[in-house]
Enzyme design. Structure first.
Site, short mmCIF file in Angstrom:
data_model
loop_
_atom_site.label_atom_id
_atom_site.label_comp_id
_atom_site.label_asym_id
_atom_site.label_seq_id
_atom_site.Cartn_x
_atom_site.Cartn_y
_atom_site.Cartn_z
N HIS A 97 20.47 -34.95 -18.55
CA HIS A 97 20.73 -34.32 -17.25
C HIS A 97 22.21 -34.39 -16.90
O HIS A 97 22.88 -35.39 -17.16
CB HIS A 97 19.91 -35.02 -16.14
CG HIS A 97 18.47 -34.63 -16.16
ND1 HIS A 97 17.61 -35.00 -17.17
CD2 HIS A 97 17.74 -33.87 -15.30
CE1 HIS A 97 16.40 -34.50 -16.92
NE2 HIS A 97 16.45 -33.81 -15.80
N PRO A 98 22.71 -33.32 -16.26
CA PRO A 98 24.12 -33.32 -15.85
C PRO A 98 24.31 -34.13 -14.58
O PRO A 98 23.35 -34.37 -13.84
CB PRO A 98 24.36 -31.83 -15.55
CG PRO A 98 23.03 -31.35 -15.02
CD PRO A 98 21.99 -32.10 -15.84
N GLN B 284 22.25 -24.93 -12.29
CA GLN B 284 23.25 -24.24 -11.48
C GLN B 284 22.64 -23.80 -10.14
O GLN B 284 23.19 -24.07 -9.06
CB GLN B 284 23.76 -23.01 -12.25
CG GLN B 284 24.68 -22.07 -11.47
CD GLN B 284 25.99 -22.73 -11.09
OE1 GLN B 284 26.57 -23.45 -11.89
NE2 GLN B 284 26.44 -22.50 -9.87
N GLU B 285 21.46 -23.17 -10.20
CA GLU B 285 20.80 -22.70 -8.98
C GLU B 285 20.42 -23.86 -8.08
O GLU B 285 20.60 -23.81 -6.86
CB GLU B 285 19.54 -21.91 -9.33
CG GLU B 285 19.84 -20.54 -9.92
CD GLU B 285 18.56 -19.83 -10.38
OE1 GLU B 285 18.69 -18.83 -11.11
OE2 GLU B 285 17.45 -20.28 -10.01
N GLU B 286 19.87 -24.92 -8.69
CA GLU B 286 19.38 -26.05 -7.89
C GLU B 286 20.53 -26.79 -7.22
O GLU B 286 20.45 -27.17 -6.05
CB GLU B 286 18.56 -26.98 -8.79
CG GLU B 286 17.24 -26.34 -9.24
CD GLU B 286 16.65 -26.96 -10.51
OE1 GLU B 286 15.60 -26.48 -10.95
OE2 GLU B 286 17.25 -27.92 -11.05
N ILE C 240 18.04 -36.72 -9.37
CA ILE C 240 17.26 -36.50 -8.15
C ILE C 240 16.92 -35.01 -8.08
O ILE C 240 17.68 -34.18 -8.58
CB ILE C 240 18.04 -36.96 -6.89
CG1 ILE C 240 17.14 -37.00 -5.65
CG2 ILE C 240 19.27 -36.08 -6.65
CD1 ILE C 240 17.76 -37.74 -4.46
N ALA D 296 17.22 -31.91 -6.67
CA ALA D 296 18.19 -31.38 -5.69
C ALA D 296 17.51 -30.45 -4.69
O ALA D 296 17.86 -30.45 -3.50
CB ALA D 296 19.31 -30.64 -6.42
#
Lengths: 176, 176
Positions: free
Chosen positions: A69-70, A87-89, A123, A125
């Site tokens: 995960h980033p 990106q969207e989250e 987490i 987002a």
């Protein structure tokens, strides 16, 4: 357009992995593994199969999932190298609109977290916002490693559920 | 320039996963998991940790690994969407230079294999050539599913070893 579960069940593994391969971030092996468990009676059954696969992994494997995960508001967000889903989250949670004080605060806490635990803070987002993310990150930094690994995996499952809900119809429509 | 094992052992997980994340095709979770096992005494120890992680997976997980592999001379090769590692390996084995008869023969056998087993034919391309790949594919099509899953995983490990050898020094050089 979300798919009916019958359509999901009819997919060859290549299409299944192409469509669902990132419901657990950068872990297409999980999606590819649960294809063996089809047919799924509904989206919940697909979600449960993914959860069971994750739960059966050794602790190192769960840490491996977290390490795929980033960071939130991290270098992948700034360099544009996040997956489409992340990106969207992150954008929805306001992670791309931090002011410089917030950004440096987040970066410092992320770094502390990674040094302490050896995996990133994860987490869901979409179920949080800038304020709750910063608060959770501060609080969870004080946890023990085993608890934090378990909490991270629970967040992975929430992220997975929301990604699945964007792809599969929750209930099959009544046949007319 | 290949790395010394001491350098490998000093990498934060993010760099470790960036560098070694594709030694098992599209399965960075495996690399990310074995980071927990560092320090490694040599490249062989890193390779062994990866093998042990794979062996401990349920059978569905092993099938998941196979399903993350592209077809040989398949659509990813033709559309340019192979990973860098697969692209090089398939090119070296002559997979990008099949004539139309060879290409349709390969495509037909790949499809038969996938229908029969539910995962793709996996072979270490760098240890083979066009002729041996076609021969192996024809022969392995006649195996039982469990044997074929095990043979595929052995090939995954050979591919992993060669990819590691391209990244890590096999023996630490003598200190002068």
């Amino acid at each position: 357009m979300n798919m009916e579960i019958a359509t999901v069940n009819s997919l060859p593994y290549e299409d299944f992995v192409n469509i669902f391969g990132n419901v657990v971030e950068k872990c297409p092996i999980i999606t590819a593994a649960v294809w063996s468990r089809r047919p799924f009676v509904n989206m919940g059954a697909l979600e449960a199969a993914i959860s069971e696969f994750i739960d059966a992994l050794p602790e190192s494997g769960k840490e491996g999932i977290l390490r795929c995960h980033p960071d939130l508001a991290g270098r992948d967000l700034h360099s544009g190298t996040l997956t489409r889903e992340s990106q969207e989250e992150q954008a929805r949670a306001g992670m791309d609109g931090l002011d410089s004080t917030e950004a440096s605060h987040m970066a410092r806490l992320n770094d502390e977290y990674k040094v302490r635990f050896g995996f990133p803070f994860v987490i869901c987002a979409r179920m949080n916002n800038k304020a709750t993310i910063l608060q959770q990150l501060s609080e969870r930094l004080r946890n023990e490693r085993a608890l934090e690994r378990a909490l991270g995996i629970e967040e992975v499952k929430k992220i997975c559920r929301l990604r699945l809900q964007g792809l599969v119809l929750i209930d099959a429509p009544n046949k007319l």
